[in-house]
Design an enzyme around this catalytic site. Structure first.
Site, short mmCIF file in Angstrom:
data_model
loop_
_atom_site.label_atom_id
_atom_site.label_comp_id
_atom_site.label_asym_id
_atom_site.label_seq_id
_atom_site.Cartn_x
_atom_site.Cartn_y
_atom_site.Cartn_z
N VAL A 51 5.96 -8.46 37.62
CA VAL A 51 7.10 -7.89 38.33
C VAL A 51 7.06 -6.41 37.96
O VAL A 51 7.42 -6.03 36.85
CB VAL A 51 8.42 -8.57 37.93
CG1 VAL A 51 9.60 -7.89 38.62
CG2 VAL A 51 8.38 -10.06 38.27
N PRO A 52 6.58 -5.56 38.88
CA PRO A 52 6.07 -4.23 38.55
C PRO A 52 7.11 -3.16 38.26
O PRO A 52 7.25 -2.19 39.01
CB PRO A 52 5.24 -3.89 39.78
CG PRO A 52 5.96 -4.58 40.89
CD PRO A 52 6.44 -5.87 40.30
N CYS A 53 7.81 -3.27 37.14
CA CYS A 53 8.82 -2.27 36.79
C CYS A 53 8.19 -0.89 36.54
O CYS A 53 8.89 0.12 36.59
CB CYS A 53 9.66 -2.73 35.61
SG CYS A 53 8.72 -3.22 34.16
N HIS A 54 6.87 -0.86 36.33
CA HIS A 54 6.21 0.44 36.17
C HIS A 54 6.25 1.26 37.45
O HIS A 54 6.03 2.46 37.42
CB HIS A 54 4.75 0.25 35.70
CG HIS A 54 3.91 -0.55 36.62
ND1 HIS A 54 3.90 -1.94 36.60
CD2 HIS A 54 3.04 -0.19 37.58
CE1 HIS A 54 3.06 -2.38 37.52
NE2 HIS A 54 2.52 -1.32 38.12
N ARG A 55 6.57 0.62 38.57
CA ARG A 55 6.63 1.32 39.86
C ARG A 55 7.99 1.97 40.12
O ARG A 55 8.20 2.54 41.19
CB ARG A 55 6.30 0.35 40.99
CG ARG A 55 4.89 -0.18 40.93
CD ARG A 55 4.59 -1.15 42.06
NE ARG A 55 3.30 -1.79 41.82
CZ ARG A 55 2.97 -2.98 42.29
NH1 ARG A 55 3.80 -3.65 43.06
NH2 ARG A 55 1.79 -3.51 42.00
#
Length: 184
Positions: free
Chosen positions: A147-151
């Site tokens: 779940v790409p919280c880095h985005r």
């Protein structure tokens, strides 16, 4: 069935080496439940203890678990650039309320190679004044990378914070082509 067999079905884990260091992957019967950065022995043991406490089951290392084998395969493909998204069942039991809503929107609505601002993500879930709460949700994401919280980035063009550390966030964004690769 003995209690170990029940635990094995309930909470299984493995550690996988990646381009950003070792990741702990943990799963329940429902799906992948936790991804933990920098999974040294000490970090791994602390994370597994917290998981056992929160989920009420003893973690069992699970070589040969079909779900974890698939998660390892997909994580490996992501880090080699051969995979852009994840197709894994997810167990959302470690996220609730607003955080869960924001994380689900992030997972389905912010594709590989793109970014979204905290405020933009708040608007997407119908809470335009909740950008700080979106930041809290990102900081408590139990499934980073998948779940790409880095985005999620700042509206000022900065990359914002990151639970795995800013260098890890930079490397993930570089992997996806959003930032240039570090020179050294």
């Amino acid at each position: 069935m003995d209690s170990q067999g029940q635990d094995e079905r309930h909470l299984v884990w493995t550690v996988v080496g990646t381009g950003i260091g070792p990741l702990l992957l943990a799963a329940t019967r429902e799906g992948l439940v936790n991804v933990v950065f920098h999974a040294t022995d000490r970090v791994r043991d602390r994370a597994l203890s917290r998981l056992a406490s929160r989920l009420g089951a003893g973690p069992v290392r699970a070589p040969g678990s079909p779900l974890l084998d698939e998660a390892v395969r997909q994580v490996g493909a992501y880090f080699t650039g051969a995979r852009r998204d994840f197709a894994l069942p997810l167990d959302w039991s470690l996220a609730s309320g607003f955080s869960r809503e924001v994380l689900r929107e992030l997972a389905r609505g912010v594709p590989y190679g793109s970014v979204v601002g905290y405020g933009d993500l708040a608007r997407r879930v119908g809470r335009p004044d909740a950008s700080q709460a979106v930041g809290v949700a990102m900081g408590s994401n139990p499934l980073p990378v998948v779940v790409p919280c880095h985005r999620v980035v700042g509206s000022d063009g900065g990359i914002g914070g990151f639970g795995g550390g800013l260098e890890t966030k930079r490397r993930l964004l570089a992997l996806e082509g959003v930032l240039p690769e570090p020179l050294f």
